[in-house]
Design a protein around this motif. Structure first.
Motif, PDB file in Angstrom:
ATOM      1  N   THR A  22       0.833  -1.203   0.000  1.00 21.72           N
ATOM      2  CA  THR A  22       0.000   0.000   0.000  1.00 21.72           C
ATOM      3  C   THR A  22       0.868   1.253   0.000  1.00 21.72           C
ATOM      4  O   THR A  22       2.028   1.214   0.434  1.00 21.72           O
ATOM      5  N   PRO A  23       0.316   2.387  -0.495  1.00 23.11           N
ATOM      6  CA  PRO A  23       1.086   3.639  -0.503  1.00 23.11           C
ATOM      7  C   PRO A  23       1.448   4.067   0.915  1.00 23.11           C
ATOM      8  O   PRO A  23       0.756   3.760   1.887  1.00 23.11           O
ATOM      9  N   SER A  24       2.560   4.807   0.999  1.00 29.79           N
ATOM     10  CA  SER A  24       2.998   5.330   2.300  1.00 29.79           C
ATOM     11  C   SER A  24       2.271   6.632   2.635  1.00 29.79           C
ATOM     12  O   SER A  24       2.299   7.085   3.786  1.00 29.79           O
ATOM     13  N   GLY A  25       1.657   7.243   1.626  1.00 29.87           N
ATOM     14  CA  GLY A  25       0.923   8.489   1.837  1.00 29.87           C
ATOM     15  C   GLY A  25       0.286   8.948   0.545  1.00 29.87           C
ATOM     16  O   GLY A  25       0.380   8.271  -0.491  1.00 29.87           O
ATOM     17  N   HIS A  26      -0.370  10.117   0.605  1.00 37.28           N
ATOM     18  CA  HIS A  26      -1.032  10.680  -0.572  1.00 37.28           C
ATOM     19  C   HIS A  26      -0.781  12.174  -0.634  1.00 37.28           C
ATOM     20  O   HIS A  26      -0.560  12.827   0.397  1.00 37.28           O
ATOM     21  N   THR A  27      -0.829  12.726  -1.835  1.00 37.43           N
ATOM     22  CA  THR A  27      -0.767  14.177  -1.995  1.00 37.43           C
ATOM     23  C   THR A  27      -2.139  14.759  -1.678  1.00 37.43           C
ATOM     24  O   THR A  27      -3.116  14.026  -1.490  1.00 37.43           O
ATOM     25  N   GLU A  28      -2.196  16.087  -1.640  1.00 36.03           N
ATOM     26  CA  GLU A  28      -3.495  16.738  -1.386  1.00 36.03           C
ATOM     27  C   GLU A  28      -4.497  16.395  -2.484  1.00 36.03           C
ATOM     28  O   GLU A  28      -5.711  16.378  -2.257  1.00 36.03           O
ATOM     29  N   PHE A  88      -2.989  11.757  -5.018  1.00 34.07           N
ATOM     30  CA  PHE A  88      -2.029  10.901  -5.729  1.00 34.07           C
ATOM     31  C   PHE A  88      -1.195  10.089  -4.734  1.00 34.07           C
ATOM     32  O   PHE A  88      -0.828  10.586  -3.662  1.00 34.07           O
ATOM     33  N   ARG A  89      -0.854   8.854  -5.104  1.00 29.83           N
ATOM     34  CA  ARG A  89      -0.173   7.938  -4.190  1.00 29.83           C
ATOM     35  C   ARG A  89       1.319   8.266  -4.089  1.00 29.83           C
ATOM     36  O   ARG A  89       1.975   8.543  -5.101  1.00 29.83           O
ATOM     37  N   LEU A  90       1.841   8.141  -2.871  1.00 36.00           N
ATOM     38  CA  LEU A  90       3.256   8.369  -2.610  1.00 36.00           C
ATOM     39  C   LEU A  90       3.840   7.152  -1.890  1.00 36.00           C
ATOM     40  O   LEU A  90       3.154   6.505  -1.094  1.00 36.00           O
ATOM     41  N   TYR A  91       5.123   6.869  -2.168  1.00 30.41           N
ATOM     42  CA  TYR A  91       5.774   5.685  -1.590  1.00 30.41           C
ATOM     43  C   TYR A  91       7.127   6.071  -1.005  1.00 30.41           C
ATOM     44  O   TYR A  91       7.887   6.840  -1.619  1.00 30.41           O
ATOM     45  N   ASP A  92       7.432   5.483   0.170  1.00 23.67           N
ATOM     46  CA  ASP A  92       8.750   5.732   0.749  1.00 23.67           C
ATOM     47  C   ASP A  92       9.713   4.624   0.301  1.00 23.67           C
ATOM     48  O   ASP A  92       9.337   3.697  -0.432  1.00 23.67           O
ATOM     49  N   VAL A  93      10.980   4.699   0.756  1.00 23.08           N
ATOM     50  CA  VAL A  93      11.997   3.751   0.287  1.00 23.08           C
ATOM     51  C   VAL A  93      11.673   2.328   0.733  1.00 23.08           C
ATOM     52  O   VAL A  93      12.009   1.362   0.044  1.00 23.08           O
ATOM     53  N   HIS A  94      11.045   2.185   1.895  1.00 26.60           N
ATOM     54  CA  HIS A  94      10.690   0.844   2.360  1.00 26.60           C
ATOM     55  C   HIS A  94       9.626   0.216   1.457  1.00 26.60           C
ATOM     56  O   HIS A  94       9.697  -0.978   1.125  1.00 26.60           O
ATOM     57  N   ALA A  95       8.643   0.998   1.064  1.00 24.32           N
ATOM     58  CA  ALA A  95       7.604   0.491   0.165  1.00 24.32           C
ATOM     59  C   ALA A  95       8.204   0.149  -1.200  1.00 24.32           C
ATOM     60  O   ALA A  95       7.824  -0.852  -1.830  1.00 24.32           O
TER      61      ALA A  95
END
Length: 328
Positions: free
Chosen positions: A31-37, A40-47
């Protein structure tokens, strides 16, 4: 602070398509690590690392459920690899069997009925193969009035297809399986054995004493072969010694069978060896050729040296030359 990357960057880093990354997110795999306002999906290095692992495991053929268990630490990567390796090896065996069948079809004029038979032969279990060869020898040796030890020796000549056979080994097995079920081949070999061993002298050839003589003769031949292949000159004392011992034992072997010991005659038969006459004799010996064909296929399947009449002839010529040489 843990930096977050948009899905396009993640796709470039992992080699996955954007749609694949979305699919794994929707399936709850990574799953995404976060989202923009804007959502949109955002991913960290672990993901991203997890997605790279997912891609590797998928390339290796792992299913989504297995991957979920690995990522959730419900199973270890080692256990997954062991289970999947077993599956891949089984598939490889099937592919080798199919390739052997296809290559045989290409090489021969195969009918549609034979295709199904060949596929069945290539896919046989170890027990099925063993039973097929046992039935063959049961038929060939039925009613053969010889020493039981000789019959057991014949029965021991059987193929042992390895767990990971080559295409050549599978092709040889398909041919052998067809041969041992061929009534003409089986009957011809049975008739040959009954003809050879149907006399008192023939029965004597299968006795433990004669089998021991045959083994000694085989060992002497192997000694001669090793010396010949090593380049030992026929004029050397070593070659002379091997040849003289071979001739002497051959005379003992004939004496045990006939009751007449004639060392000079035995020696003379070795000295007068003729390649052409030997080839003509082999060509006329149908039964010997049948056994040679069976033995050649078994040797291919078992990965052992092939019967080689030419090699045998070369060694016999070497022995004859050694006996002809006069040290004086």
């Amino acid at each position: 602070m843990n930096e977050l990357y948009p899905i396009g960057d993640v796709a470039r880093r992992t080699g996955l398509s954007v749609s694949a990354i979305r699919f794994y997110a929707d399936e709850g795999v990574v799953t995404p690590s976060g989202h923009t306002e804007g959502g949109f999906r955002l991913y960290d290095v672990h993901a991203i690392a997890r997605l790279e692992l997912v891609r590797t495991l998928r390339d290796l053929g792992a299913g989504l459920d297995d991957i979920r268990r690995v990522l959730a630490e419900q199973t270890t990567l080692h256990d997954l690899a062991v289970a999947h390796l077993r599956l891949v090896e089984d598939q490889l065996r099937q592919f080798r069997a199919r390739r052997a069948v296809l290559r045989t079809i290409v090489r021969q004029h195969t009918t549609t009925e034979q295709v199904s038979l060949m596929h069945k032969l290539a896919s046989m279990s170890d027990d099925d193969r063993d039973q097929l060869i046992t039935r063959f020898w049961d038929f060939v040796t039925d009613g053969l009035d010889v020493h039981p030890g000789y019959v057991e020796q014949l029965r021991d000549r059987r193929p042992h297809l390895p767990d990971e056979p080559t295409t050549a080994q599978l092709e040889a097995w398909i041919e052998l399986a067809e041969v041992v079920q061929d009534d003409q081949f089986r009957t011809a070999l049975r008739d040959h054995l009954h003809r050879i061993f149907g006399t008192e002298q023939g029965k004597l050839m299968t006795s433990p004493e004669m089998m021991a003589h045959a083994e000694t003769q085989r060992q002497l031949f192997l000694e001669a072969q090793a010396a010949q292949q090593a380049g030992v000159p026929t004029t050397s004392p070593q070659a002379r010694d091997i040849a003289e011992r071979t001739a002497a034992h051959r005379a003992e072997m004939v004496a045990a069978m006939t009751g007449r010991h004639d060392a000079a005659k035995s020696r003379r038969s070795m000295v007068d060896f003729d390649r052409g006459r030997a080839a003509e004799l082999r060509a006329r010996m149908t039964g010997l050729n049948l056994i040679t064909r069976y033995g050649a296929l078994v040797a291919t399947i078992n990965g052992t040296p092939q019967p080689d009449p030419e090699r045998t002839t070369t060694v016999q010529e070497w022995l004859a030359a050694a006996l002809r040489h006069d040290p004086a």
